[in-house]
Design an enzyme around this catalytic site. Structure first.
Site, PDB file in Angstrom:
ATOM      1  N   THR A 212      -7.010  -0.748  -0.688  1.00 48.50           N
ATOM      2  CA  THR A 212      -7.701   0.545   0.022  1.00 48.50           C
ATOM      3  C   THR A 212      -6.821   1.545  -0.744  1.00 48.50           C
ATOM      4  OG1 THR A 212      -8.390  -0.871   1.636  1.00 48.50           O
ATOM      5  CG2 THR A 212      -8.323   1.614   1.886  1.00 48.50           C
TER       6      THR A 212
ATOM      7  N   LYS B  74     -15.188   2.171   2.043  1.00 45.85           N
ATOM      8  CA  LYS B  74     -13.989   1.437   2.823  1.00 45.85           C
ATOM      9  C   LYS B  74     -13.273   2.417   3.788  1.00 45.85           C
ATOM     10  CE  LYS B  74     -10.851  -0.854   4.227  1.00 45.85           C
ATOM     11  NZ  LYS B  74      -9.924  -1.898   3.782  1.00 45.85           N
TER      12      LYS B  74
ATOM     13  N   LYS C  52      -2.397   4.607   7.041  1.00 39.97           N
ATOM     14  CA  LYS C  52      -2.890   5.169   5.743  1.00 39.97           C
ATOM     15  C   LYS C  52      -4.234   5.419   5.736  1.00 39.97           C
ATOM     16  CE  LYS C  52      -3.701   2.020   2.873  1.00 39.97           C
ATOM     17  NZ  LYS C  52      -4.022   1.090   2.007  1.00 39.97           N
TER      18      LYS C  52
HETATM   19  P1  NA7 Z   1       0.701  -6.663   2.012  1.00 40.18           P
HETATM   20  O1  NA7 Z   1       0.834  -7.912   2.727  1.00 40.18           O
HETATM   21  O2  NA7 Z   1       1.675  -5.309   2.780  1.00 40.18           O
HETATM   22  O3  NA7 Z   1       0.848  -6.738   0.596  1.00 40.18           O
HETATM   23  C1  NA7 Z   1       1.211  -5.536  -0.262  1.00 40.18           C
HETATM   24  C2  NA7 Z   1       1.140  -6.145  -1.742  1.00 40.18           C
HETATM   25  O4  NA7 Z   1       1.404  -4.972  -2.555  1.00 40.18           O
HETATM   26  C3  NA7 Z   1       2.393  -7.094  -2.067  1.00 40.18           C
HETATM   27  O5  NA7 Z   1       1.996  -7.907  -3.097  1.00 40.18           O
HETATM   28  C4  NA7 Z   1       3.413  -5.820  -2.603  1.00 40.18           C
HETATM   29  O6  NA7 Z   1       4.380  -6.514  -3.478  1.00 40.18           O
HETATM   30  C5  NA7 Z   1       2.571  -4.977  -3.480  1.00 40.18           C
HETATM   31  N1  NA7 Z   1       3.057  -3.652  -3.787  1.00 40.18           N
HETATM   32  C6  NA7 Z   1       3.654  -2.775  -2.944  1.00 40.18           C
HETATM   33  N2  NA7 Z   1       4.269  -1.693  -3.348  1.00 40.18           N
HETATM   34  C7  NA7 Z   1       4.019  -2.107  -4.742  1.00 40.18           C
HETATM   35  C8  NA7 Z   1       4.431  -1.568  -5.992  1.00 40.18           C
HETATM   36  N3  NA7 Z   1       5.145  -0.156  -5.776  1.00 40.18           N
HETATM   37  N4  NA7 Z   1       4.391  -2.180  -7.019  1.00 40.18           N
HETATM   38  C9  NA7 Z   1       3.884  -2.999  -7.341  1.00 40.18           C
HETATM   39  N5  NA7 Z   1       3.268  -3.806  -6.221  1.00 40.18           N
HETATM   40  C10 NA7 Z   1       3.599  -3.309  -4.805  1.00 40.18           C
HETATM   41  O7  NA7 Z   1      -0.808  -5.814   2.053  1.00 40.18           O
HETATM   42  P2  NA7 Z   1      -2.248  -6.779   2.516  1.00 40.18           P
HETATM   43  O8  NA7 Z   1      -2.386  -7.710   1.331  1.00 40.18           O
HETATM   44  O9  NA7 Z   1      -2.465  -7.005   3.846  1.00 40.18           O
HETATM   45  O10 NA7 Z   1      -3.281  -5.406   1.936  1.00 40.18           O
HETATM   46  C11 NA7 Z   1      -3.682  -5.056   0.695  1.00 40.18           C
HETATM   47  C12 NA7 Z   1      -4.318  -3.984   0.393  1.00 40.18           C
HETATM   48  O11 NA7 Z   1      -5.830  -4.562   1.120  1.00 40.18           O
HETATM   49  C13 NA7 Z   1      -4.078  -2.577   1.367  1.00 40.18           C
HETATM   50  O12 NA7 Z   1      -4.520  -1.604   0.260  1.00 40.18           O
HETATM   51  C14 NA7 Z   1      -4.820  -2.767   2.611  1.00 40.18           C
HETATM   52  O13 NA7 Z   1      -5.038  -1.498   3.010  1.00 40.18           O
HETATM   53  C15 NA7 Z   1      -6.166  -3.487   2.513  1.00 40.18           C
HETATM   54  P3  NA7 Z   1       5.767  -7.069  -2.867  1.00 40.18           P
HETATM   55  O14 NA7 Z   1       5.180  -8.548  -2.349  1.00 40.18           O
HETATM   56  O15 NA7 Z   1       5.990  -6.363  -1.514  1.00 40.18           O
HETATM   57  O16 NA7 Z   1       6.713  -7.333  -3.850  1.00 40.18           O
END
Ligand code: NA7
Length: 282
Positions: free
Chosen positions: A94, A169, A237
């Protein structure tokens, strides 16, 4: 068909898992690679770099927010640095419609195709493959990915050009935020007049305003325990993004301010229903 999956958070793990269960070959990448372990045990393979995933036919991204998705696509070692041609990137995060349109243009310039395809539904529906998926982008790209979306959700809708999926969304999450906060305020209001939460939850459940959403939160509310099915920080957010789109309705304004204050109060990693704990503290 080779599938790539980027982002193994609360949502990404069960969603990629459903593609594995459906028999697809899935290669995964996560910023924190150890989170891939459950999927590797299910038969996924681990990509050594984001660029490696550009060789897949379709790559899904499911990361936190605009900053994360931009890092994944256009960062120094991002997906688009690979020089691959024709890959279909499907962003299920999102983010703002503006970011979706920006990514679509960056993808086009790098020879990728792009769909924004965020989902409604949290961890439960993600596990059960019952998400609602809202898609923006070319219809032919949507048609190509539809069989996979059908493994992830109970409904996929093509809504228009890039940005249409993320716009829808933000709209549905505005209702989600208002509904959760409304339930929290109702419970606190009732308690202040001597009606306990258990009784009030029964009344809500059996009334016309009872929803599967609130029913699903009952155990959390009664235990005052909020493990994240949908993290409060993501709700804050989404309401911020809605405001940035120029949406300014009375309840949107009020909910955005309330969730932001709860986030600043340290409740961001708890479930969105923890807005109840925040309001109670006030
Ligand atoms: P989570 O459980 O907070 O997971 C977030 C994911 O995003 C996780 O894989 C993170 O990797 C990844 N992430 C966060 N910042 C980065 C950056 N800078 N680079 C690469 N990867 C990143 O979120 P949800 O799964 O609950 O939700 C995902 C989306 O669906 C979100 O937009 C919601 O609003 C709806 P990590 O594991 O921390 O290394």
């Amino acid at each position: 068909m080779k599938i790539g999956w980027i982002g193994l958070g609360n949502m990404g793990i069960p969603m990629a898992g459903n593609l594995l269960v459906a028999g697809y070959e899935v290669k995964v990448w996560n910023r924190t690679p150890s989170k891939a372990e459950p999927l590797l045990a299910q038969g996924a393979t681990l990509a050594g770099s984001l660029a490696e995933l550009a060789e897949c036919d379709i790559v899904f991204t499911m990361v936190s927010d605009d900053e994360a998705v931009k890092a994944v696509y256009t960062g120094p070692d991002g997906l688009l640095t690979s020089g691959a041609r024709g890959t279909l990137a499907v962003d299920m995060s999102t983010v703002s419609p503006q970011t979706s349109r920006y990514l679509a243009e960056q993808c086009r310039q790098a020879g990728f195709r792009f769909l924004d395809a965020p989902v409604s539904g949290s961890v439960g529906p993600a596990k059960e493959g019952k998400l609602v998926i809202m898609v923006g982008g070319d219809e032919s790209d949507y048609t190509q990915v539809k069989p996979l979306l059908d493994k992830l959700g109970k409904l996929a809708l093509h809504l228009g050009p890039n940005g249409a999926g993320t716009s829808a969304k933000l709209a549905i999450n505005l209702l989600l935020g208002i509904t959760v906060q409304g339930a929290a305020e109702t419970l606190l209001f009732a308690r202040s007049m001597g009606i306990e939460a258990e009784q009030m939850l029964t009344i809500i459940r059996e009334s016309a305003v009872g929803t599967p959403l609130i029913r699903g939160k009952e155990a959390s509310i009664l235990a005052d325990n909020y493990p994240a099915a949908f993290a409060l920080k993501h709700m804050a957010k989404d309401l911020r993004l809605a405001r940035e789109e120029g949406v300014s309705t009375p309840l949107a304004e009020s909910a955005a301010a309330c969730y932001r204050a709860a986030l600043e109060d340290g409740l961001g990693d708890l479930d969105v229903m923890a807005i109840l704990r925040f309001l109670d503290r006030q």
